[in-house]
Design a protein around this motif. Structure first.
Motif, PDB file in Angstrom:
ATOM      1  N   PHE A 108      -9.137  12.792  -2.535  1.00 31.28           N
ATOM      2  CA  PHE A 108      -8.709  11.390  -2.581  1.00 31.28           C
ATOM      3  C   PHE A 108      -9.818  10.518  -3.180  1.00 31.28           C
ATOM      4  CE2 PHE A 108      -7.620   7.216  -1.089  1.00 31.28           C
ATOM      5  CZ  PHE A 108      -6.242   7.223  -1.019  1.00 31.28           C
ATOM      6  N   GLN A 109     -11.050  10.743  -2.702  1.00 32.36           N
ATOM      7  CA  GLN A 109     -12.173   9.924  -3.181  1.00 32.36           C
ATOM      8  C   GLN A 109     -12.498  10.236  -4.644  1.00 32.36           C
ATOM      9  OE1 GLN A 109     -13.938   7.431  -1.434  1.00 32.36           O
ATOM     10  NE2 GLN A 109     -14.585   7.028  -3.545  1.00 32.36           N
ATOM     11  N   GLY A 154       0.832  -1.222   0.000  1.00 35.77           N
ATOM     12  CA  GLY A 154       0.000   0.000   0.000  1.00 35.77           C
ATOM     13  C   GLY A 154       0.857   1.259   0.000  1.00 35.77           C
ATOM     14  N   LYS A 155       0.246   2.360  -0.351  1.00 38.01           N
ATOM     15  CA  LYS A 155       1.003   3.621  -0.454  1.00 38.01           C
ATOM     16  C   LYS A 155       1.425   4.190   0.895  1.00 38.01           C
ATOM     17  CE  LYS A 155      -2.367   5.589  -2.880  1.00 38.01           C
ATOM     18  NZ  LYS A 155      -3.165   4.408  -3.257  1.00 38.01           N
ATOM     19  N   ASP A 170      -9.979   8.704  -6.765  1.00 40.60           N
ATOM     20  CA  ASP A 170     -10.164   7.247  -6.754  1.00 40.60           C
ATOM     21  C   ASP A 170     -11.279   6.857  -7.731  1.00 40.60           C
ATOM     22  OD1 ASP A 170      -8.944   5.034  -4.930  1.00 40.60           O
ATOM     23  OD2 ASP A 170     -11.047   4.463  -5.188  1.00 40.60           O
ATOM     24  N   TYR A 189      -7.635  -3.350   7.513  1.00 39.32           N
ATOM     25  CA  TYR A 189      -8.855  -4.099   7.884  1.00 39.32           C
ATOM     26  C   TYR A 189     -10.022  -3.681   6.989  1.00 39.32           C
ATOM     27  CZ  TYR A 189     -13.124  -2.372  10.199  1.00 39.32           C
ATOM     28  OH  TYR A 189     -14.379  -1.876  10.438  1.00 39.32           O
ATOM     29  N   SER A 190     -10.140  -2.357   6.738  1.00 37.99           N
ATOM     30  CA  SER A 190     -11.296  -1.898   5.952  1.00 37.99           C
ATOM     31  C   SER A 190     -11.229  -2.431   4.520  1.00 37.99           C
ATOM     32  CB  SER A 190     -11.383  -0.362   5.961  1.00 37.99           C
ATOM     33  OG  SER A 190     -10.449   0.218   5.083  1.00 37.99           O
ATOM     34  N   ARG A 226      -3.937  -4.301  -4.815  1.00 34.88           N
ATOM     35  CA  ARG A 226      -2.501  -3.982  -4.884  1.00 34.88           C
ATOM     36  C   ARG A 226      -1.747  -5.028  -5.724  1.00 34.88           C
ATOM     37  NH1 ARG A 226      -2.788  -3.388   1.604  1.00 34.88           N
ATOM     38  NH2 ARG A 226      -3.239  -1.191   1.771  1.00 34.88           N
ATOM     39  N   HIS A 282      -6.917   0.839   8.228  1.00 28.78           N
ATOM     40  CA  HIS A 282      -7.090   0.948   6.770  1.00 28.78           C
ATOM     41  C   HIS A 282      -7.046  -0.444   6.130  1.00 28.78           C
ATOM     42  CE1 HIS A 282      -6.607   2.278   2.677  1.00 28.78           C
ATOM     43  NE2 HIS A 282      -5.371   1.829   2.606  1.00 28.78           N
ATOM     44  N   GLN A 285     -19.602   3.336   4.798  1.00 32.56           N
ATOM     45  CA  GLN A 285     -19.748   2.101   3.999  1.00 32.56           C
ATOM     46  C   GLN A 285     -21.220   1.706   3.907  1.00 32.56           C
ATOM     47  OE1 GLN A 285     -17.543   0.682   2.249  1.00 32.56           O
ATOM     48  NE2 GLN A 285     -17.903  -1.520   2.083  1.00 32.56           N
ATOM     49  N   THR A 290     -14.340   7.582   3.316  1.00 29.05           N
ATOM     50  CA  THR A 290     -12.908   7.763   3.050  1.00 29.05           C
ATOM     51  C   THR A 290     -12.343   8.936   3.850  1.00 29.05           C
ATOM     52  OG1 THR A 290     -13.467   7.188   0.793  1.00 29.05           O
ATOM     53  CG2 THR A 290     -11.226   7.938   1.174  1.00 29.05           C
ATOM     54  N   HIS A 322     -12.181  -6.236   4.511  1.00 28.62           N
ATOM     55  CA  HIS A 322     -13.637  -6.424   4.609  1.00 28.62           C
ATOM     56  C   HIS A 322     -14.356  -5.883   3.373  1.00 28.62           C
ATOM     57  CE1 HIS A 322     -14.130  -7.324   9.207  1.00 28.62           C
ATOM     58  NE2 HIS A 322     -13.280  -8.126   8.600  1.00 28.62           N
ATOM     59  N   ASP A 323     -13.846  -4.779   2.820  1.00 29.80           N
ATOM     60  CA  ASP A 323     -14.489  -4.213   1.617  1.00 29.80           C
ATOM     61  C   ASP A 323     -14.398  -5.175   0.433  1.00 29.80           C
ATOM     62  OD1 ASP A 323     -15.729  -1.841   0.314  1.00 29.80           O
ATOM     63  OD2 ASP A 323     -13.960  -1.984  -0.956  1.00 29.80           O
ATOM     64  N   ARG A 353      -1.982   7.450   4.672  1.00 30.34           N
ATOM     65  CA  ARG A 353      -2.489   7.978   5.951  1.00 30.34           C
ATOM     66  C   ARG A 353      -1.355   8.153   6.965  1.00 30.34           C
ATOM     67  NH1 ARG A 353      -5.127   5.236   2.828  1.00 30.34           N
ATOM     68  NH2 ARG A 353      -7.258   5.690   2.174  1.00 30.34           N
TER      69      ARG A 353
HETATM   70  C1  GRG Z   1     -15.667  -2.550   5.074  1.00 30.42           C
HETATM   71  C2  GRG Z   1     -15.759  -1.329   7.308  1.00 30.42           C
HETATM   72  C3  GRG Z   1     -15.490  -1.328   5.868  1.00 30.42           C
HETATM   73  C4  GRG Z   1     -15.115  -0.182   5.320  1.00 30.42           C
HETATM   74  C5  GRG Z   1     -14.700  -0.074   3.937  1.00 30.42           C
HETATM   75  C6  GRG Z   1     -12.367   2.318   2.959  1.00 30.42           C
HETATM   76  C7  GRG Z   1     -13.539   1.521   2.571  1.00 30.42           C
HETATM   77  C8  GRG Z   1     -14.583   1.374   3.595  1.00 30.42           C
HETATM   78  C9  GRG Z   1     -13.665   0.906   1.404  1.00 30.42           C
HETATM   79  C10 GRG Z   1     -12.658   0.953   0.350  1.00 30.42           C
HETATM   80  C11 GRG Z   1     -13.333   1.195  -0.955  1.00 30.42           C
HETATM   81  C12 GRG Z   1     -12.613   2.209  -1.682  1.00 30.42           C
HETATM   82  C13 GRG Z   1     -11.837   1.742  -2.865  1.00 30.42           C
HETATM   83  C14 GRG Z   1     -12.645   3.467  -1.288  1.00 30.42           C
HETATM   84  C15 GRG Z   1     -11.971   4.540  -2.017  1.00 30.42           C
HETATM   85  C16 GRG Z   1     -10.862   5.160  -1.280  1.00 30.42           C
HETATM   86  C17 GRG Z   1      -9.901   4.174  -0.740  1.00 30.42           C
HETATM   87  C18 GRG Z   1     -10.018   3.885   0.689  1.00 30.42           C
HETATM   88  C19 GRG Z   1      -8.970   3.641  -1.531  1.00 30.42           C
HETATM   89  C20 GRG Z   1      -7.920   2.725  -1.089  1.00 30.42           C
HETATM   90  O1  GRG Z   1      -6.981   3.432  -0.321  1.00 30.42           O
HETATM   91  P1  GRG Z   1      -5.479   3.644  -0.811  1.00 30.42           P
HETATM   92  O2  GRG Z   1      -5.451   4.121  -2.237  1.00 30.42           O
HETATM   93  O3  GRG Z   1      -4.964   2.146  -0.776  1.00 30.42           O
HETATM   94  O4  GRG Z   1      -4.754   4.459   0.197  1.00 30.42           O
HETATM   95  P2  GRG Z   1      -3.491   1.565  -0.637  1.00 30.42           P
HETATM   96  O5  GRG Z   1      -3.531   0.270  -1.401  1.00 30.42           O
HETATM   97  O6  GRG Z   1      -2.491   2.525  -1.215  1.00 30.42           O
HETATM   98  O7  GRG Z   1      -3.295   1.353   0.825  1.00 30.42           O
END
Ligand code: GRG
Length: 301
Positions: free
Chosen positions: A224-225, A49-50, A228, A84-85, A101, A82, A162, A188, A88-89, A53
């Motif tokens: 960021f969102q 991951g990047k 994304d 964990y999320s 990734r 992060h 979520q 996010t 689960h996502d 945060r």
């Molecule tokens: C399941 C409780 C629960 C929560 C999920 C964060 C989230 C909530 C879902 C992720 C879906 C998503 C792709 C959201 C867009 C923004 C995001 C969090 C992208 C991923 O984060 P990066 O780009 O990932 O920081 P890396 O891989 O760099 O760590």
């Protein structure tokens, strides 16, 4: 001469090295029982991951004058929540994705039940990491735990976001900007805002400056969102390391699906200026924060 983006990449690399080292000591070893569970958390946490945060949190903490070693366990905790999320996502009941990734998602590699437990474990380990940080006074630790619990939970944190996002599925084209913003400020934005606030809490920044840095981070979270969502439309699965085009497939309410790619880019730009305007009100050095926001505007994964 190094460009702003190269400087930001340097900040992320530096934060990654520090936080990876700390994560290594905070996570149970893969040889410790139950090994399958510990292998699963390590598979996801160390998948590349990047570390955005932690990098944001460290940049804010240092800008307010904190020593680096006081920031690292909380930075690692943010990355655990992060990770964990994302585990689960990616589950079949949520986004049902097999690639993250550039690697198989946790449930593909270890099975659904272990992936659920891996997410649960990362969450408890995150709070333990802060509670047991010997470099911080108890009063600061309580503030950090409270900040992180609110940002990861409900009614205004990630889990709430979520759920709101799930409820909005199929509403692409009919959702209002305000509602879309509310979903993403929770889903996010809350963790990104908390990253900045945790840096300020550890450095014991004043209330007004902490509020301004949180305002900056809220705009950063929306950028960021939006980026994304744009990347999901404009980039390939190979570049992203996760399945591209999934949002459209699920009829998700995203910035490009609701407003179109051009307007979504304008919205990111508007939050970029507002983030900059917040930084101008701060008395601390803001070069690193400026570099991070530019990196998020320009990123391709
Ligand atoms: C399941 C409780 C629960 C929560 C999920 C964060 C989230 C909530 C879902 C992720 C879906 C998503 C792709 C959201 C867009 C923004 C995001 C969090 C992208 C991923 O984060 P990066 O780009 O990932 O920081 P890396 O891989 O760099 O760590």
């Amino acid at each position: 001469m190094e460009t702003t983006i190269e400087k930001a990449a340097g900040l992320l690399e530096e934060a990654s090295a520090l936080v990876n080292e700390r994560l290594e000591t905070l996570l149970p070893s893969a040889t410790e029982e139950p090994t399958r569970l510990h292998e699963a958390i390590r598979h996801s946490v160390f998948a590349g991951g990047k570390r955005f945060r932690p990098a944001l949190m460290i940049a804010v903490g240092k800008a307010f004058g904190s020593a680096a070693d006081k920031l690292l366990s909380t930075a690692a905790a943010l990355e655990m929540i992060h990770a964990y999320s994302l585990i689960h996502d990616d589950l079949p009941a949520m986004d049902d994705d097999s690639l993250r990734r550039g690697k198989p998602t946790c449930h593909v590699e270890f099975g659904e039940a272990t992936a659920i437990l891996a997410g649960d474990l990362l969450q408890t380990l995150a709070f333990k990491a802060i509670a047991e940080d010997a470099t911080l006074p108890d009063a600061i630790k309580v503030k950090l735990i409270s900040e992180l619990a609110a940002a990861a939970g409900s009614p205004s944190g990630m889990v709430a976001g979520q759920q709101l996002d799930l409820d909005a599925e199929g509403s692409a084209g009919i959702i209002e900007e305000e509602e879309l913003e509310r979903i993403h400020l929770c889903k996010t934005g809350a963790m990104i805002r908390a990253s900045a606030r945790c840096g300020a809490i550890i450095a014991e920044a004043g209330d007004e400056e902490s509020e301004t840095v949180a305002e900056f981070a809220s705009h950063l979270g929306l950028i960021f969102q939006i980026t994304d969502d744009l990347l999901d439309v404009t980039e390939t699965t190979e570049t992203l390391g996760k399945t591209a085009g999934k949002d459209a497939e699920a009829l998700k309410a995203t910035y490009p699906s609701v407003f179109g790619v051009h307007e979504a880019r304008n919205m990111a730009m508007s939050h970029y200026w507002r983030a900059n305007e917040a930084l101008e009100r701060l008395s601390i050095p803001t070069t690193d924060l400026l570099e991070l926001v530019e990196f998020i505007m320009m990123r391709d994964k």
